[in-house]
Scaffold this motif. Structure first.
Motif, PDB file in Angstrom:
ATOM      1  N   LEU A  18       0.801  -1.142   0.034  1.00 16.06           N
ATOM      2  CA  LEU A  18       0.027   0.096  -0.099  1.00 16.06           C
ATOM      3  C   LEU A  18       0.933   1.207   0.126  1.00 16.06           C
ATOM      4  O   LEU A  18       1.897   1.313   0.378  1.00 16.06           O
ATOM      5  N   SER A  19       0.294   2.453  -0.203  1.00 16.46           N
ATOM      6  CA  SER A  19       1.045   3.750  -0.244  1.00 16.46           C
ATOM      7  C   SER A  19       1.331   4.069   1.175  1.00 16.46           C
ATOM      8  O   SER A  19       0.412   3.612   2.087  1.00 16.46           O
ATOM      9  N   PRO A  20       2.103   4.907   1.410  1.00 18.89           N
ATOM     10  CA  PRO A  20       2.498   5.155   2.894  1.00 18.89           C
ATOM     11  C   PRO A  20       1.268   5.866   3.618  1.00 18.89           C
ATOM     12  O   PRO A  20       0.508   6.553   3.063  1.00 18.89           O
ATOM     13  N   ASN A  21       1.204   5.533   4.861  1.00 22.18           N
ATOM     14  CA  ASN A  21       0.224   6.206   5.745  1.00 22.18           C
ATOM     15  C   ASN A  21      -1.176   5.768   5.157  1.00 22.18           C
ATOM     16  O   ASN A  21      -2.030   6.433   5.491  1.00 22.18           O
ATOM     17  N   SER A  22      -1.228   4.396   5.082  1.00 21.33           N
ATOM     18  CA  SER A  22      -2.805   3.892   4.371  1.00 21.33           C
ATOM     19  C   SER A  22      -3.497   3.233   5.627  1.00 21.33           C
ATOM     20  O   SER A  22      -4.580   2.824   5.352  1.00 21.33           O
ATOM     21  N   LEU A  23      -2.754   2.988   6.602  1.00 19.42           N
ATOM     22  CA  LEU A  23      -3.400   2.144   7.737  1.00 19.42           C
ATOM     23  C   LEU A  23      -3.643   3.070   8.995  1.00 19.42           C
ATOM     24  O   LEU A  23      -3.049   4.037   9.122  1.00 19.42           O
ATOM     25  N   SER A  24      -4.842   2.662   9.672  1.00 19.59           N
ATOM     26  CA  SER A  24      -5.123   3.216  10.849  1.00 19.59           C
ATOM     27  C   SER A  24      -3.858   2.727  11.992  1.00 19.59           C
ATOM     28  O   SER A  24      -2.959   1.777  11.701  1.00 19.59           O
ATOM     29  N   THR A  25      -3.925   3.347  13.124  1.00 15.25           N
ATOM     30  CA  THR A  25      -3.049   2.816  14.214  1.00 15.25           C
ATOM     31  C   THR A  25      -3.265   1.461  14.514  1.00 15.25           C
ATOM     32  O   THR A  25      -2.050   0.952  14.461  1.00 15.25           O
ATOM     33  N   PRO A  26      -4.328   1.051  14.979  1.00 20.47           N
ATOM     34  CA  PRO A  26      -4.245  -0.668  15.124  1.00 20.47           C
ATOM     35  C   PRO A  26      -3.789  -1.392  14.106  1.00 20.47           C
ATOM     36  O   PRO A  26      -3.293  -2.410  14.272  1.00 20.47           O
ATOM     37  N   GLU A  27      -4.374  -1.003  12.640  1.00 20.28           N
ATOM     38  CA  GLU A  27      -3.974  -1.804  11.567  1.00 20.28           C
ATOM     39  C   GLU A  27      -2.481  -1.637  11.303  1.00 20.28           C
ATOM     40  O   GLU A  27      -1.750  -2.553  10.957  1.00 20.28           O
ATOM     41  N   SER A  28      -1.857  -0.461  11.616  1.00 24.03           N
ATOM     42  CA  SER A  28      -0.664  -0.410  11.633  1.00 24.03           C
ATOM     43  C   SER A  28       0.272  -1.407  12.668  1.00 24.03           C
ATOM     44  O   SER A  28       1.581  -2.057  12.081  1.00 24.03           O
ATOM     45  N   ILE A  29      -0.070  -1.419  13.666  1.00 27.70           N
ATOM     46  CA  ILE A  29       0.905  -2.111  14.653  1.00 27.70           C
ATOM     47  C   ILE A  29       0.406  -3.512  14.490  1.00 27.70           C
ATOM     48  O   ILE A  29       1.468  -4.210  14.421  1.00 27.70           O
ATOM     49  N   ASP A  30      -0.642  -3.964  14.308  1.00 28.72           N
ATOM     50  CA  ASP A  30      -1.038  -5.272  13.591  1.00 28.72           C
ATOM     51  C   ASP A  30      -0.101  -5.859  12.627  1.00 28.72           C
ATOM     52  O   ASP A  30       0.383  -6.964  12.706  1.00 28.72           O
ATOM     53  N   GLN A  31      -0.095  -4.951  11.622  1.00 28.40           N
ATOM     54  CA  GLN A  31       0.645  -5.455  10.422  1.00 28.40           C
ATOM     55  C   GLN A  31       2.397  -5.331  10.730  1.00 28.40           C
ATOM     56  O   GLN A  31       3.027  -6.428  10.250  1.00 28.40           O
ATOM     57  N   GLY A  32       2.646  -4.416  11.429  1.00 24.70           N
ATOM     58  CA  GLY A  32       4.157  -4.356  11.756  1.00 24.70           C
ATOM     59  C   GLY A  32       4.669  -5.304  12.576  1.00 24.70           C
ATOM     60  O   GLY A  32       5.500  -5.868  12.340  1.00 24.70           O
ATOM     61  N   CYS A  33       3.631  -5.881  13.457  1.00 24.11           N
ATOM     62  CA  CYS A  33       4.054  -7.064  14.363  1.00 24.11           C
ATOM     63  C   CYS A  33       4.172  -8.368  13.708  1.00 24.11           C
ATOM     64  O   CYS A  33       4.895  -9.088  13.782  1.00 24.11           O
ATOM     65  N   SER A  34       3.025  -8.289  12.584  1.00 27.80           N
ATOM     66  CA  SER A  34       2.896  -9.642  11.784  1.00 27.80           C
ATOM     67  C   SER A  34       4.338  -9.474  11.005  1.00 27.80           C
ATOM     68  O   SER A  34       4.752 -10.557  10.616  1.00 27.80           O
ATOM     69  N   TYR A  35       4.688  -8.511  10.289  1.00 26.21           N
ATOM     70  CA  TYR A  35       5.668  -8.567   9.373  1.00 26.21           C
ATOM     71  C   TYR A  35       6.940  -8.677  10.068  1.00 26.21           C
ATOM     72  O   TYR A  35       8.009  -9.541   9.628  1.00 26.21           O
ATOM     73  N   PHE A  36       6.995  -8.253  11.391  1.00 25.89           N
ATOM     74  CA  PHE A  36       8.364  -8.325  12.348  1.00 25.89           C
ATOM     75  C   PHE A  36       8.438  -9.885  12.477  1.00 25.89           C
ATOM     76  O   PHE A  36       9.540 -10.413  12.551  1.00 25.89           O
ATOM     77  N   SER A  37       7.271 -10.464  12.935  1.00 30.04           N
ATOM     78  CA  SER A  37       7.294 -11.849  13.069  1.00 30.04           C
ATOM     79  C   SER A  37       7.850 -12.815  11.937  1.00 30.04           C
ATOM     80  O   SER A  37       8.612 -13.786  12.038  1.00 30.04           O
ATOM     81  N   SER A  38       7.298 -12.507  10.743  1.00 33.62           N
ATOM     82  CA  SER A  38       7.686 -13.099   9.428  1.00 33.62           C
ATOM     83  C   SER A  38       9.154 -12.937   9.079  1.00 33.62           C
ATOM     84  O   SER A  38       9.740 -13.956   8.754  1.00 33.62           O
ATOM     85  N   LEU A  39       9.643 -11.735   9.668  1.00 31.09           N
ATOM     86  CA  LEU A  39      11.324 -11.623   9.516  1.00 31.09           C
ATOM     87  C   LEU A  39      12.213 -12.508  10.325  1.00 31.09           C
ATOM     88  O   LEU A  39      13.073 -12.936   9.807  1.00 31.09           O
ATOM     89  N   LEU A  40      11.415 -12.539  11.609  1.00 28.61           N
ATOM     90  CA  LEU A  40      12.284 -13.375  12.361  1.00 28.61           C
ATOM     91  C   LEU A  40      12.267 -14.757  12.156  1.00 28.61           C
ATOM     92  O   LEU A  40      13.380 -15.424  12.172  1.00 28.61           O
ATOM     93  N   GLN A  41      10.857 -15.112  11.483  1.00 24.84           N
ATOM     94  CA  GLN A  41      10.918 -16.785  11.041  1.00 24.84           C
ATOM     95  C   GLN A  41      12.063 -16.737   9.918  1.00 24.84           C
ATOM     96  O   GLN A  41      12.633 -17.817   9.724  1.00 24.84           O
ATOM     97  N   LYS A  42      12.125 -15.829   9.027  1.00 19.65           N
ATOM     98  CA  LYS A  42      12.823 -16.177   7.894  1.00 19.65           C
ATOM     99  C   LYS A  42      14.414 -16.084   8.252  1.00 19.65           C
ATOM    100  O   LYS A  42      15.240 -16.684   7.834  1.00 19.65           O
TER     101      LYS A  42
END
Length: 217
Positions: A109-133
């Motif tokens: 998505l383009s920058p600043n497309s997510l609300s705060t809860p969505e941003s934190i949810d996706q940020g944590c999800s992405y960070f988790s995927s990076l840890l796994q990789k």
């Protein structure tokens, strides 16, 4: 022959009023210019020092999001990394704006497309995927931090170059991605390292900035 300025009812020349009006207009313009200059300084300071999309104030509010970050971190089983996630928020946005983890781009998505809860949810999800990789590739934790900024391809790059993140690797990766293009970056970390620039791809000082944010907690 010079034409004379019309007289006002009290006998004074209208030129006096014009000059006074011009004087007040000039003063108003100077006041507005000074205000813009001050606001501009803060805006430039925020851009160069924090280099983020949503940062509004020099005062970080990242810690205010810690409870929500902890909740979403637990959702993805990475609660042990909560303080690092808070530090990422600090670096990404200072905890201000909506997309506080600047994670919308990880969804395409383009920058600043997510609300705060969505941003934190996706940020944590992405960070988790990076840890796994990272675990699968055998790279170190700092490579995960830098990959949050560069993208998961950086983990492959580190894996192919010894498995351990270094500042040199971060710079080489950014240089390749940016095709050597540089941009001004007056963050104190960059100023100390090279006088104030970075390659025009991500932020090659990201790991240092996140570590500094954790230290300051």
């Amino acid at each position: 022959m010079h034409s004379r300025l019309p007289k006002l009812p009290d006998g004074r020349s209208s030129g006096i009023r014009i000059r006074r009006t011009m004087r007040w207009d000039r003063l108003a313009l100077l006041t507005i210019a000074a205000f813009i200059a001050v606001m501009g300084f803060h805006t430039l300071e925020q851009f160069f020092v924090h280099d983020t999309y949503a940062f509004i104030s020099p005062e970080s509010e990242a810690e205010n999001h810690a409870p929500m970050i902890a909740d979403y971190a637990a959702k993805y089983g990475i609660q042990d990394y909560t303080r690092w996630l808070v530090a990422i928020v600090d670096v990404e946005s200072g905890g201000q704006g909506e997309d506080v983890m600047q994670s919308s781009e990880s969804l395409g998505l383009s920058p600043n497309s997510l609300s705060t809860p969505e941003s934190i949810d996706q940020g944590c999800s992405y960070f988790s995927s990076l840890l796994q990789k990272s675990a699968a590739l055998g790279t170190d934790f700092d490579s995960v931090l830098q990959a949050y900024n560069y993208g998961s391809g950086y983990l492959d790059y580190v894996a192919a170059h010894g498995g351990v993140h270094t500042q040199e690797l971060a710079e080489t990766f950014a240089k390749e991605q940016a095709e050597g293009k540089k941009k001004t970056y007056m963050n104190p970390v960059a100023v100390k390292a090279n006088g104030g620039w970075r390659y025009d791809y991500g932020n090659m000082f990201y790991v240092t900035l996140v570590h500094n944010a954790v230290t300051e907690e």
